[in-house]
Design a protein around this motif. Structure first.
Motif, mmCIF file in Angstrom:
data_model
loop_
_atom_site.group_PDB
_atom_site.id
_atom_site.type_symbol
_atom_site.label_atom_id
_atom_site.label_comp_id
_atom_site.label_asym_id
_atom_site.label_seq_id
_atom_site.Cartn_x
_atom_site.Cartn_y
_atom_site.Cartn_z
ATOM 1 N N ARG A 88 -6.560 4.035 -2.763
ATOM 2 C CA ARG A 88 -7.994 3.765 -2.895
ATOM 3 C C ARG A 88 -8.610 3.266 -1.587
ATOM 4 N NH1 ARG A 88 -5.944 1.666 -7.710
ATOM 5 N NH2 ARG A 88 -6.049 -0.472 -6.925
ATOM 6 N N ASP A 89 -7.777 2.611 -0.749
ATOM 7 C CA ASP A 89 -8.265 2.043 0.511
ATOM 8 C C ASP A 89 -7.161 2.175 1.556
ATOM 9 O OD1 ASP A 89 -9.213 0.548 2.633
ATOM 10 O OD2 ASP A 89 -9.401 -1.320 1.508
ATOM 11 N N ASP A 90 -7.200 3.266 2.314
ATOM 12 C CA ASP A 90 -6.110 3.545 3.254
ATOM 13 C C ASP A 90 -6.021 2.561 4.414
ATOM 14 O OD1 ASP A 90 -8.249 4.443 4.759
ATOM 15 O OD2 ASP A 90 -7.504 6.491 4.971
ATOM 16 N N THR A 91 -7.020 1.687 4.576
ATOM 17 C CA THR A 91 -6.914 0.661 5.619
ATOM 18 C C THR A 91 -5.820 -0.358 5.293
ATOM 19 O OG1 THR A 91 -8.595 -0.791 4.640
ATOM 20 C CG2 THR A 91 -9.376 0.887 6.200
ATOM 21 N N LYS A 92 -5.394 -0.418 4.047
ATOM 22 C CA LYS A 92 -4.324 -1.337 3.651
ATOM 23 C C LYS A 92 -2.933 -0.833 4.069
ATOM 24 C CE LYS A 92 -6.470 -3.575 -0.363
ATOM 25 N NZ LYS A 92 -7.849 -3.216 -0.275
ATOM 26 N N MET A 93 -2.832 0.418 4.460
ATOM 27 C CA MET A 93 -1.528 0.983 4.816
ATOM 28 C C MET A 93 -0.910 0.265 6.012
ATOM 29 S SD MET A 93 0.993 2.931 4.176
ATOM 30 C CE MET A 93 1.064 4.596 3.549
ATOM 31 N N ALA A 94 -1.670 0.019 7.065
ATOM 32 C CA ALA A 94 -1.127 -0.626 8.263
ATOM 33 C C ALA A 94 -0.600 -2.029 7.935
ATOM 34 C CB ALA A 94 -2.181 -0.694 9.358
ATOM 35 N N GLU A 95 -1.385 -2.805 7.174
ATOM 36 C CA GLU A 95 -0.936 -4.146 6.773
ATOM 37 C C GLU A 95 0.345 -4.076 5.947
ATOM 38 O OE1 GLU A 95 -4.163 -7.160 5.520
ATOM 39 O OE2 GLU A 95 -5.006 -5.167 5.077
ATOM 40 N N THR A 96 0.397 -3.115 5.053
ATOM 41 C CA THR A 96 1.552 -3.001 4.165
ATOM 42 C C THR A 96 2.786 -2.564 4.938
ATOM 43 O OG1 THR A 96 0.023 -2.492 2.357
ATOM 44 C CG2 THR A 96 2.361 -2.044 1.976
ATOM 45 N N LYS A 97 2.620 -1.692 5.908
ATOM 46 C CA LYS A 97 3.762 -1.311 6.754
ATOM 47 C C LYS A 97 4.281 -2.527 7.526
ATOM 48 C CE LYS A 97 3.293 3.646 7.296
ATOM 49 N NZ LYS A 97 3.131 4.775 8.219
ATOM 50 N N PHE A 128 4.750 5.061 -1.746
ATOM 51 C CA PHE A 128 5.891 4.134 -1.796
ATOM 52 C C PHE A 128 7.048 4.671 -0.957
ATOM 53 C CE2 PHE A 128 9.776 2.471 -3.842
ATOM 54 C CZ PHE A 128 9.562 1.114 -3.595
ATOM 55 N N ASP A 129 7.360 5.950 -1.099
ATOM 56 C CA ASP A 129 8.446 6.543 -0.315
ATOM 57 C C ASP A 129 8.143 6.495 1.185
ATOM 58 O OD1 ASP A 129 9.862 7.056 -2.648
ATOM 59 O OD2 ASP A 129 9.198 9.140 -2.785
ATOM 60 N N GLU A 130 6.881 6.694 1.555
ATOM 61 C CA GLU A 130 6.496 6.602 2.968
ATOM 62 C C GLU A 130 6.694 5.180 3.492
ATOM 63 O OE1 GLU A 130 2.507 6.990 5.780
ATOM 64 O OE2 GLU A 130 2.515 8.019 3.842
ATOM 65 N N LEU A 131 6.359 4.179 2.668
ATOM 66 C CA LEU A 131 6.557 2.787 3.076
ATOM 67 C C LEU A 131 8.042 2.480 3.261
ATOM 68 C CD1 LEU A 131 3.899 1.160 0.758
ATOM 69 C CD2 LEU A 131 3.855 1.139 3.272
ATOM 70 N N LEU A 132 8.873 2.941 2.328
ATOM 71 C CA LEU A 132 10.316 2.750 2.479
ATOM 72 C C LEU A 132 10.825 3.440 3.741
ATOM 73 C CD1 LEU A 132 11.694 3.216 -1.152
ATOM 74 C CD2 LEU A 132 11.633 1.099 0.171
ATOM 75 N N ALA A 133 10.395 4.686 3.950
ATOM 76 C CA ALA A 133 10.838 5.447 5.120
ATOM 77 C C ALA A 133 10.423 4.764 6.422
ATOM 78 C CB ALA A 133 10.289 6.869 5.062
ATOM 79 N N SER A 134 9.301 4.053 6.411
ATOM 80 C CA SER A 134 8.825 3.385 7.622
ATOM 81 C C SER A 134 9.794 2.305 8.105
ATOM 82 C CB SER A 134 7.422 2.794 7.407
ATOM 83 O OG SER A 134 7.473 1.608 6.625
ATOM 84 N N ILE A 135 10.679 1.852 7.218
ATOM 85 C CA ILE A 135 11.699 0.866 7.608
ATOM 86 C C ILE A 135 13.108 1.454 7.477
ATOM 87 C CG2 ILE A 135 10.284 -1.179 7.214
ATOM 88 C CD1 ILE A 135 11.779 -1.515 4.487
ATOM 89 N N PHE A 192 6.293 -4.523 5.165
ATOM 90 C CA PHE A 192 7.596 -3.885 4.964
ATOM 91 C C PHE A 192 8.536 -4.159 6.139
ATOM 92 C CE2 PHE A 192 6.173 -2.084 1.138
ATOM 93 C CZ PHE A 192 7.190 -1.362 0.532
ATOM 94 N N LYS A 193 7.989 -4.232 7.352
ATOM 95 C CA LYS A 193 8.828 -4.574 8.512
ATOM 96 C C LYS A 193 9.396 -5.983 8.362
ATOM 97 C CE LYS A 193 6.497 -1.625 11.879
ATOM 98 N NZ LYS A 193 5.573 -1.598 13.029
ATOM 99 N N VAL A 194 8.572 -6.906 7.907
ATOM 100 C CA VAL A 194 9.032 -8.276 7.667
ATOM 101 C C VAL A 194 10.086 -8.281 6.560
ATOM 102 C CG1 VAL A 194 8.334 -10.600 6.922
ATOM 103 C CG2 VAL A 194 6.887 -9.298 8.505
ATOM 104 N N LEU A 195 9.862 -7.496 5.518
ATOM 105 C CA LEU A 195 10.848 -7.355 4.443
ATOM 106 C C LEU A 195 12.181 -6.840 4.991
ATOM 107 C CD1 LEU A 195 11.890 -7.008 1.502
ATOM 108 C CD2 LEU A 195 10.703 -4.791 1.490
#
Length: 185
Positions: free
Chosen positions: A161-170, A63-70, A173-176
């Motif tokens: 559980r599935d790290d392929t979801k990280m790119a989509e989620t990032k 979660f912190d990595e996702l926040l940091a990405s934006i 987060f950019k759209v957010l």
């Protein structure tokens, strides 16, 4: 209307459902009480039950990595769960357990008054956005209801559980981030 400390006290002493009997600590939401963005996950995990803090442990790092990405941090957002106690064996919270905690979430939302609510995962999205919400098809899409923008993204534990979801989620987060800048000027 309760203030944050009063609400936290009620959550800490809650016995509205059977989850309270097995918990170590209830997990009240945390973060910026004046944030325009509220993140809502489904329920505390094992580590959160020990700490009494949302998203600690491995999921918290994601979660912190996702926040940091934006370019954001937890100091800028408010983070909570639909259910305030850890379900055994990390199972999904039952509908009656969710129902027992919804008044707390409603009060949190009234206190924070977010302009954007981000549901972390399917369970939160189905409770907050729509009961038939499909996270795999609808993640990252926004809808407007009652003066609030709503969206959902994959839950950090799903990314573990599935790290392929990280790119989509990032990307979500950019759209957010873009939406939050449009709203907040």
């Amino acid at each position: 209307m309760y203030n944050y400390e009063e609400l936290k006290h009620f959550v800490e002493h809650c016995s509205r459902c059977p989850l309270s009997a097995a918990r170590n600590k209830s997990v009240m939401g945390r973060g910026n009480l004046h944030s325009s963005i509220m993140f809502i996950a489904e329920a505390p995990g094992y580590q959160e039950d020990r700490d009494g803090i949302p998203f600690t442990g491995a999921s918290g790092k994601v979660f912190d990595e996702l926040l940091a990405s934006i370019g954001m941090s937890r100091d800028e957002i408010y983070l909570t769960n639909v259910v305030k106690c850890h379900p055994p064996r990390n199972r999904d919270p039952e509908p009656d357990e969710q129902e027992a905690c919804i008044p707390y979430l409603k009060y949190e939302t009234l206190l924070i008054r977010p302009r954007i609510i981000v549901c972390l995962g399917r369970i939160a999205a189905q409770r907050i956005i729509r009961s038939d919400f499909r996270i795999t098809r609808e993640h990252g899409q926004f809808l407007y209801r009652k003066n609030t923008w709503l969206t959902a993204v994959y839950q950090p534990s799903a990314i573990l559980r599935d790290d392929t979801k990280m790119a989509e989620t990032k990307e979500d987060f950019k759209v957010l981030f873009i939406r939050s800048r449009e709203i907040n000027g």
